[in-house]
Motif scaffolding. Structure first.
Motif, PDB file in Angstrom:
ATOM      1  N   PRO A  23      44.835  38.510  41.985  1.00 33.08           N
ATOM      2  CA  PRO A  23      43.751  39.493  42.078  1.00 33.08           C
ATOM      3  C   PRO A  23      42.595  39.206  41.128  1.00 33.08           C
ATOM      4  N   PHE A  24      41.442  39.729  41.521  1.00 34.78           N
ATOM      5  CA  PHE A  24      40.219  39.689  40.736  1.00 34.78           C
ATOM      6  C   PHE A  24      40.499  40.076  39.287  1.00 34.78           C
ATOM      7  N   LEU A  25      39.873  39.368  38.344  1.00 36.00           N
ATOM      8  CA  LEU A  25      39.950  39.699  36.920  1.00 36.00           C
ATOM      9  C   LEU A  25      41.274  39.327  36.253  1.00 36.00           C
ATOM     10  N   THR A  26      42.200  38.678  36.984  1.00 30.99           N
ATOM     11  CA  THR A  26      43.428  38.248  36.325  1.00 30.99           C
ATOM     12  C   THR A  26      43.091  37.094  35.380  1.00 30.99           C
ATOM     13  N   HIS A  27      43.556  37.191  34.126  1.00 31.89           N
ATOM     14  CA  HIS A  27      43.226  36.163  33.151  1.00 31.89           C
ATOM     15  C   HIS A  27      44.414  35.241  32.925  1.00 31.89           C
TER      16      HIS A  27
ATOM     17  N   LEU B  65      44.323  47.150  45.827  1.00 36.76           N
ATOM     18  CA  LEU B  65      44.284  45.925  45.032  1.00 36.76           C
ATOM     19  C   LEU B  65      44.407  46.311  43.570  1.00 36.76           C
ATOM     20  N   ASN B  66      45.457  45.794  42.914  1.00 38.25           N
ATOM     21  CA  ASN B  66      45.598  46.039  41.486  1.00 38.25           C
ATOM     22  C   ASN B  66      44.805  44.991  40.746  1.00 38.25           C
ATOM     23  N   ILE B  67      43.661  45.410  40.226  1.00 42.02           N
ATOM     24  CA  ILE B  67      42.781  44.482  39.521  1.00 42.02           C
ATOM     25  C   ILE B  67      43.509  43.915  38.310  1.00 42.02           C
ATOM     26  N   SER B  68      43.320  42.648  38.045  1.00 42.28           N
ATOM     27  CA  SER B  68      43.895  41.907  36.932  1.00 42.28           C
ATOM     28  C   SER B  68      45.420  41.976  36.889  1.00 42.28           C
ATOM     29  N   SER B  69      46.040  42.150  38.076  1.00 47.36           N
ATOM     30  CA  SER B  69      47.498  42.022  38.240  1.00 47.36           C
ATOM     31  C   SER B  69      48.335  42.994  37.430  1.00 47.36           C
TER      32      SER B  69
END
Lengths: 141, 470
Positions: free
Chosen positions: A93-97, B33-37
């Motif tokens: 997902p978006f923004l995963t670092h 959608l779970n942003i940043s997992s």
């Protein structure tokens, strides 16, 4: 009118400026483990630049540092969106670092984190916005 | 030029993606959608149920058409000073507010949207814009501060910010009716979103502020900004505060009806084209929220339908009013007459838009209002349903007043009208009116989408299960 000679201010700024910038970079890089981060670091860098503006005038500072701060803001936003959207390439997902530990010869073990790049974006935006505000108000007549 | 090309490409891309999103939600249910997992209650979740998916699609459509209109209407001076970037930031805010599943993230997107709207309102720097921006800024800063306070209260009670999780926690403590403090928070949220969405005692800032900006900006504001407030009221009231309906829903219902009444009074009182349409926004908001306050499936379906219809038709009307003002150089109805002899296309488009606004059967305003009135009658709220019906008559009167006085009568010539690119400016409103007519005539084929949206609103468990995956 006689020009006022502010040699003490001009000399002390040459020393102070580097200390302030160094400290702001320290605060920026320490953000993950200690209080600090992109926002306060950027604000402090902008503070150093404002000190420069107080000592000299807007034209001289523009000559020393020929930046367009609006473009700096755009670059900062690009950094933030780039590191966030980059995760999509790796199918998360978006923004995963992501982060990793690297052994660097002299510095020892470093933990590298993509959140730092995001923070760098914040840093640029804060510097850019603050300087744009101050310069716009300063140049306005 | 480069700005225009980039803006058109990105708008078309958004339009296509939002359309695909609607289809995806239609086929596969609510998308999260779970942003940043981070898993659901701990991270920020983006939730696209049918309600928000169609709102995002409508927003993208209106934005694209307003953009086309802007090319000839906004002027080079504004374009040079970041008109298109700010335009797109406004859309980021609106689309984000529709899609987010986190109450504080909703606040952030509200701010993104509002800050862009401040800039769009003041851009150009004429005297009236400066004066009205100050009022608009003050009102919205106060309401944003109230929003933060409301979120703080809610957080201290339920201890979470994820909207689905808040809803689950509230139902845990509300087995025997909602605790008093939650009712207080519900009313606080109504005040906050009521200021943003201009409901009855809180609409005082709108007629002045919306009078100031140029036509494409006004169309964006009229079609999108207040509707985000309406969306937020609908979302919070159907998802959070549905346990104890006696007080909160009654209050919402009374305020909605009073908005309708105040709106029609304003709409028939003015002889100014812009003011009439601005007051019609307040009427529409009242009608939509009345449907929400009745809270049975029929009325909610009607509200969703009417919301989409109203976004399309308000954008069309404001763009048409923009054309009229560009031709005549005034918005005073008493100085305009006989436009139809030389601008028949403009005249008939306005006529159809006016009928659609009032809710004449084959057009889109009819189905929504019919469902709302049916729902109201089924909920035994006859006074409200009756007033909504009555309001149609006065709304029709107010827009027909523009048509009769502005388009009929003696043909006049106005200074500088040859320079107005009427054909180009008419493209967007004509497309919007055609879309709105199709939305009315083909309501059968749109109804599955609308009722899927209403289903989530009437049964919050669908939403909670989709987000928390329990």
């Amino acid at each position: 009118m006689m020009k006022i000679n502010n040699i003490i201010l001009e000399t002390s700024i040459k020393v102070l400026l580097f200390i302030i910038v160094l400290y702001s970079v320290y605060i920026f890089t320490a953000g993950h483990y200690y209080p600090g981060g992109g926002f306060i670091g950027g604000l402090m860098t902008a503070g150093a630049l404002v000190l420069l503006l107080i000592t000299y005038d807007i034209k001289t500072v523009a000559k020393i540092l020929p930046f367009n701060y609006r473009i700096l803001t755009a670059i900062g936003l690009l950094f933030a969106i780039g590191t966030s959207a980059g995760s999509i390439l790796f199918n998360v997902p978006f923004l995963t670092h992501a982060f990793t530990h690297v052994d660097v010869p002299i510095l020892g073990e470093l933990s590298l984190h993509t959140a730092t790049l995001f923070d760098l974006g914040v840093y640029f935006v804060v510097v850019g916005v603050t300087m744009t505000i101050i310069q716009t108000i300063g140049e306005d007549e | 030029m480069a700005q225009r090309v980039t803006a058109v490409f990105s708008s078309i891309a958004t339009l296509i993606v939002s359309f695909l999103n609607v289809q995806k939600v239609k086929n596969a249910g609510i998308q999260t959608l779970n942003i940043s997992s981070w898993d659901a209650p701990f991270g920020i979740t983006l939730v696209s149920d049918m309600f928000s998916a169609i709102l995002v699609f409508t927003t993208s459509l209106i934005a694209f058409l307003c953009l086309l209109y802007s090319f000839k209407a906004i002027g080079e001076a504004r374009e040079k000073y970041y008109y298109y970037p700010v335009f797109h930031f406004l859309l980021v805010g609106v689309n984000g507010a529709f899609t987010t599943g986190d109450i504080f993230n909703l606040f952030v997107f509200f701010e993104v949207m509002l800050m862009s709207s401040y800039v769009l309102l003041v851009l150009g720097g004429t005297k009236i814009q400066l004066r009205e921006s100050i009022k608009y800024l003050l009102v919205n800063i106060i309401s944003s501060a109230l929003f933060v306070i409301a979120v703080a209260y809610l957080y201290s009670v339920v201890g979470t910010l994820n909207m689905a999780h808040i809803s689950a926690r509230i139902s845990e403590v509300s087995t025997n009716g909602m605790p008093g403090i939650l009712t207080v928070i519900a009313v606080l949220f109504l005040i906050v979103f009521g200021i943003k969405g201009a409901i009855f005692p809180l609409y005082f800032w709108m007629p002045g502020s919306y009078y100031a900006p140029p036509a494409p900006v006004l169309a964006l504001f009229g079609a999108l900004l207040t509707k985000v407030g309406v969306y937020s009221i609908t979302r919070t009231y159907t998802l959070f505060f549905y346990h104890d309906r006696d007080f909160t829903f009654q209050l919402l219902s009374i305020l909605a009806i009073l908005s309708v009444v105040a709106g029609v009074i304003g709409a028939i009182a003015y002889w100014d084209v812009k003011k009439i349409i601005i007051y019609n926004i307040i009427v529409a908001i009242g009608v939509i929220l009345y449907g929400v306050s009745v809270m049975n499936p029929t009325a909610i379906t009607g509200s969703v339908y009417y919301l989409i219809h109203d976004m399309l038709i308000k954008a069309a009307l404001f763009l048409l009013v923009g054309v009229i003002v560009a031709i005549t150089g005034t918005s005073n109805l008493k100085q305009i007459s006989g436009l139809i002899t030389r601008y028949p296309g403009l005249g008939w488009t306005f006529f159809i838009a006016a009928l659609s606004l009032a809710g004449i059967p084959p057009l889109s305003g009819f189905v929504g209002k019919l469902l709302i009135v049916q729902g109201g009658a089924a909920g035994e709220s006859y006074i409200g349903a009756g007033l909504v019906l009555m309001s149609s008559l006065l709304v029709l009167f107010s827009v027909m007043k523009i048509f009769i006085h502005g388009f009929w009568g003696q043909t006049r010539f106005y200074k500088g009208e040859d320079k107005v690119p009427v054909k180009w400016l008419l493209i967007s409103p004509v497309i919007l009116v055609v879309m709105s007519a199709l939305f009315g005539v083909g309501s059968e084929s749109f109804l599955p989408y609308i009722s899927q949206a209403a289903e989530t609103l009437t049964d919050p468990r669908i939403y909670i299960e989709a987000v928390l995956k329990e």
